[in-house]
Design a protein around this motif. Structure first.
Motif, PDB file in Angstrom:
ATOM      1  N   ASP A   1      88.543  15.163  57.361  1.00 36.05           N
ATOM      2  CA  ASP A   1      88.788  13.725  57.341  1.00 36.05           C
ATOM      3  C   ASP A   1      89.112  13.164  55.965  1.00 36.05           C
ATOM      4  O   ASP A   1      89.006  11.951  55.742  1.00 36.05           O
ATOM      5  N   ASN A   2      89.505  14.014  55.035  1.00 38.81           N
ATOM      6  CA  ASN A   2      89.869  13.530  53.711  1.00 38.81           C
ATOM      7  C   ASN A   2      91.094  14.280  53.197  1.00 38.81           C
ATOM      8  O   ASN A   2      91.365  15.411  53.607  1.00 38.81           O
ATOM      9  N   TRP A   3      91.838  13.640  52.277  1.00 41.70           N
ATOM     10  CA  TRP A   3      93.070  14.198  51.737  1.00 41.70           C
ATOM     11  C   TRP A   3      92.846  14.821  50.366  1.00 41.70           C
ATOM     12  O   TRP A   3      92.135  14.272  49.526  1.00 41.70           O
TER      13      TRP A   3
ATOM     14  N   HIS B   1      99.408  21.507  34.471  1.00 39.87           N
ATOM     15  CA  HIS B   1     100.045  22.010  33.249  1.00 39.87           C
ATOM     16  C   HIS B   1      99.111  21.888  32.050  1.00 39.87           C
ATOM     17  O   HIS B   1      99.299  22.594  31.052  1.00 39.87           O
ATOM     18  N   ASP B   2      98.112  21.020  32.135  1.00 40.74           N
ATOM     19  CA  ASP B   2      97.151  20.890  31.030  1.00 40.74           C
ATOM     20  C   ASP B   2      96.120  22.019  31.061  1.00 40.74           C
ATOM     21  O   ASP B   2      95.761  22.561  30.028  1.00 40.74           O
ATOM     22  N   ALA B   3      95.662  22.361  32.260  1.00 42.47           N
ATOM     23  CA  ALA B   3      94.679  23.438  32.393  1.00 42.47           C
ATOM     24  C   ALA B   3      95.348  24.796  32.554  1.00 42.47           C
ATOM     25  O   ALA B   3      94.670  25.822  32.515  1.00 42.47           O
ATOM     26  N   ASP B   4      96.674  24.782  32.762  1.00 43.05           N
ATOM     27  CA  ASP B   4      97.443  26.010  32.964  1.00 43.05           C
ATOM     28  C   ASP B   4      96.886  26.837  34.130  1.00 43.05           C
ATOM     29  O   ASP B   4      96.620  28.028  34.008  1.00 43.05           O
ATOM     30  N   GLY B   5      96.683  26.144  35.249  1.00 45.68           N
ATOM     31  CA  GLY B   5      96.151  26.838  36.424  1.00 45.68           C
ATOM     32  C   GLY B   5      96.207  25.954  37.655  1.00 45.68           C
ATOM     33  O   GLY B   5      96.498  24.751  37.579  1.00 45.68           O
ATOM     34  N   LEU B   6      95.925  26.556  38.798  1.00 42.33           N
ATOM     35  CA  LEU B   6      95.901  25.824  40.059  1.00 42.33           C
ATOM     36  C   LEU B   6      94.624  25.006  40.166  1.00 42.33           C
ATOM     37  O   LEU B   6      93.548  25.470  39.800  1.00 42.33           O
ATOM     38  N   ARG B   7      94.770  23.789  40.676  1.00 40.34           N
ATOM     39  CA  ARG B   7      93.624  22.932  40.886  1.00 40.34           C
ATOM     40  C   ARG B   7      93.793  22.156  42.191  1.00 40.34           C
ATOM     41  O   ARG B   7      94.910  21.930  42.662  1.00 40.34           O
ATOM     42  N   SER B   8      92.667  21.746  42.781  1.00 43.02           N
ATOM     43  CA  SER B   8      92.675  20.867  43.950  1.00 43.02           C
ATOM     44  C   SER B   8      92.128  19.511  43.530  1.00 43.02           C
ATOM     45  O   SER B   8      91.073  19.436  42.889  1.00 43.02           O
ATOM     46  N   PHE B   9      92.832  18.459  43.894  1.00 42.27           N
ATOM     47  CA  PHE B   9      92.446  17.106  43.513  1.00 42.27           C
ATOM     48  C   PHE B   9      92.183  16.277  44.759  1.00 42.27           C
ATOM     49  O   PHE B   9      92.985  16.275  45.697  1.00 42.27           O
ATOM     50  N   SER B  10      91.066  15.559  44.771  1.00 44.80           N
ATOM     51  CA  SER B  10      90.774  14.634  45.853  1.00 44.80           C
ATOM     52  C   SER B  10      91.635  13.394  45.660  1.00 44.80           C
ATOM     53  O   SER B  10      91.591  12.760  44.601  1.00 44.80           O
ATOM     54  N   LEU B  11      92.443  13.043  46.664  1.00 41.16           N
ATOM     55  CA  LEU B  11      93.396  11.952  46.487  1.00 41.16           C
ATOM     56  C   LEU B  11      92.721  10.619  46.203  1.00 41.16           C
ATOM     57  O   LEU B  11      93.278   9.774  45.491  1.00 41.16           O
ATOM     58  N   ASP B  12      91.529  10.406  46.756  1.00 42.38           N
ATOM     59  CA  ASP B  12      90.874   9.126  46.532  1.00 42.38           C
ATOM     60  C   ASP B  12      90.384   8.978  45.092  1.00 42.38           C
ATOM     61  O   ASP B  12      90.026   7.875  44.669  1.00 42.38           O
ATOM     62  N   ARG B  13      90.378  10.081  44.311  1.00 42.32           N
ATOM     63  CA  ARG B  13      89.951  10.018  42.908  1.00 42.32           C
ATOM     64  C   ARG B  13      91.132   9.904  41.950  1.00 42.32           C
ATOM     65  O   ARG B  13      90.936   9.833  40.737  1.00 42.32           O
ATOM     66  N   ILE B  14      92.373   9.899  42.481  1.00 35.12           N
ATOM     67  CA  ILE B  14      93.542   9.692  41.631  1.00 35.12           C
ATOM     68  C   ILE B  14      93.708   8.186  41.437  1.00 35.12           C
ATOM     69  O   ILE B  14      94.071   7.468  42.359  1.00 35.12           O
TER      70      ILE B  14
ATOM     71  N   ALA C   1      84.481  11.135  60.526  1.00 37.35           N
ATOM     72  CA  ALA C   1      83.151  11.178  59.933  1.00 37.35           C
ATOM     73  C   ALA C   1      83.263  11.401  58.428  1.00 37.35           C
ATOM     74  O   ALA C   1      84.034  12.252  57.975  1.00 37.35           O
ATOM     75  N   SER C   2      82.507  10.634  57.665  1.00 39.18           N
ATOM     76  CA  SER C   2      82.466  10.782  56.196  1.00 39.18           C
ATOM     77  C   SER C   2      83.851  10.688  55.579  1.00 39.18           C
ATOM     78  O   SER C   2      84.156  11.373  54.603  1.00 39.18           O
ATOM     79  N   ALA C   3      84.707   9.856  56.163  1.00 42.46           N
ATOM     80  CA  ALA C   3      86.073   9.741  55.663  1.00 42.46           C
ATOM     81  C   ALA C   3      86.140   8.794  54.471  1.00 42.46           C
ATOM     82  O   ALA C   3      85.433   7.800  54.411  1.00 42.46           O
ATOM     83  N   ARG C   4      87.027   9.136  53.530  1.00 41.68           N
ATOM     84  CA  ARG C   4      87.280   8.271  52.380  1.00 41.68           C
ATOM     85  C   ARG C   4      88.749   7.844  52.426  1.00 41.68           C
ATOM     86  O   ARG C   4      89.612   8.620  52.824  1.00 41.68           O
ATOM     87  N   ARG C   5      89.035   6.638  52.021  1.00 39.99           N
ATOM     88  CA  ARG C   5      90.426   6.183  51.988  1.00 39.99           C
ATOM     89  C   ARG C   5      91.192   6.995  50.947  1.00 39.99           C
ATOM     90  O   ARG C   5      90.656   7.297  49.877  1.00 39.99           O
ATOM     91  N   PRO C   6      92.446   7.366  51.251  1.00 42.01           N
ATOM     92  CA  PRO C   6      93.205   8.231  50.336  1.00 42.01           C
ATOM     93  C   PRO C   6      93.452   7.626  48.965  1.00 42.01           C
ATOM     94  O   PRO C   6      93.746   8.342  48.018  1.00 42.01           O
ATOM     95  N   GLY C   7      93.346   6.303  48.850  1.00 42.54           N
ATOM     96  CA  GLY C   7      93.553   5.683  47.557  1.00 42.54           C
ATOM     97  C   GLY C   7      94.988   5.218  47.366  1.00 42.54           C
ATOM     98  O   GLY C   7      95.876   5.468  48.181  1.00 42.54           O
TER      99      GLY C   7
END
Length: 328
Positions: A188-190, A197-210, A139-145
């Motif tokens: 249902d999404n990755w 290293h640019d923000a100097d912190g931990l971040r979560s990235f949606s793979l389909d937006r890479i 449900a509401s799945a996006r392709r990983p890209g």
């Protein structure tokens, strides 16, 4: 259990034992007769060259080490051995992986898949029925890209990544260098958790937006798993962060039948109410995802605390009701 499962079960018993296991114990654990245990031991000695020895003091059996001393040198079953439930689980996981990302690791996993199918067929457990009777709905799945394979490879090799990322919230594109930490499959999404290293912190990235990813020669920094979990996994939802509040939610008796069996968060607390309802306490930081899940229950759920979350829910409901003003 059939003969394959019993051989596997006996191997696990002997391989994990510090001292000889009594015959009676093996019979109980393998759920078979003394004659069957003797037959399995005989077959393993004869056909698999298993160094199973008998100890009179314990009246039991054990694996003799290959060098006569270290447990690490003990006998291992040749080839690919799994019990029935593990075989089914592996095939189900393979089907899920194919459903999530068609073609991902298809070439690498093809030989393993064929081997598993041959093992199942030899045990009269053909794979056709499993494939036909297993259905995975997303449900509401996006392709990983396009960057999935590059990201997974860099993470496995512990290398840094240079990515071109398009964020939904700000609708902007940026170049970032990250040290990938872990891949997360959530709802249902990755997603990729990484040190930016640019923000100097931990971040979560949606793979389909890479939009693009490049593996660099520089080694990725490794974060302690406890620190990673505390930073990104403490609150509610994928973009949780360290929890700052605890939501108190009350569900109607109708909704309680489902909510009481659900895990919204590893540190949640819940109890039944006198009227048959259910009260749930959930730690959270960012409120957007929690609000969406609570409001999905409509009139069957009410946020009791904190006041800020209760007010935010009221504002959303008021805005939604405005679309249907003629029916109110």
């Amino acid at each position: 259990m059939n003969v394959f499962d019993r051989i596997y079960a006996l191997h696990k018993q002997l391989a994990g034992a510090r001292r000889p296991i009594p015959k009676a114990t093996l019979e109980a654990r393998l759920e078979c007769s003394p004659a069957t245990v003797k037959r399995i031991i005989r077959d393993m000695r004869l056909y698999l060259d298993a160094p199973i020895e008998y100890d009179r003091e314990y009246n039991g059996y054990y694996y003799a080490s290959a060098d006569g001393s270290t447990p690490e040198a003990q006998f291992e079953l040749p080839g690919l051995w799994f019990n029935a439930s593990e075989l089914i689980s592996l095939l189900a996981m393979d089907q899920l992986l194919e459903t999530v990302q068609p073609g991902l690791l298809a070439v690498d996993l093809a030989p393993v898949r064929k081997r598993l199918e041959r093992i199942l067929e030899s045990r009269a457990m053909g794979t056709g029925e499993l494939a036909r009777r297993t259905r995975i709905l997303r449900a509401s799945a996006r392709r990983p890209g396009p960057a999935f394979a590059e990201v997974a490879g860099a993470m496995a090799m512990r290398r840094r990544l240079r990515i071109r990322y398009h964020g939904r919230a700000r609708d902007t594109e940026s170049q970032r260098t990250i040290s990938p930490q872990r891949l997360v499959y959530y709802r249902d999404n990755w997603y990729l958790d990484g040190w930016c290293h640019d923000a100097d912190g931990l971040r979560s990235f949606s793979l389909d937006r890479i939009r693009a990813a490049e593996t660099l020669d520089e080694a990725a920094i490794d974060m302690d798993s406890d620190a990673l979990e505390a930073e990104l996994g403490g609150g509610y939802g994928i973009f949780s962060g360290t929890p700052e509040n605890t939501a108190v939610i009350r569900f109607s008796p109708q909704a309680a039948r489902w909510v009481a069996d659900e895990q919204w968060h590893p540190d949640q607390q819940g109890h039944a109410l006198d009227d048959g309802g259910y009260e749930l306490r959930v730690p959270y930081s960012a409120s957007a995802e929690l609000l969406a899940d609570v409001l999905a229950y409509g009139p069957e759920a009410e946020i009791i605390a904190p006041e800020s979350l209760r007010r935010a829910a009221a504002e959303r409901l008021r805005a939604a009701a405005a679309h249907y003003a003629e029916y109110v």
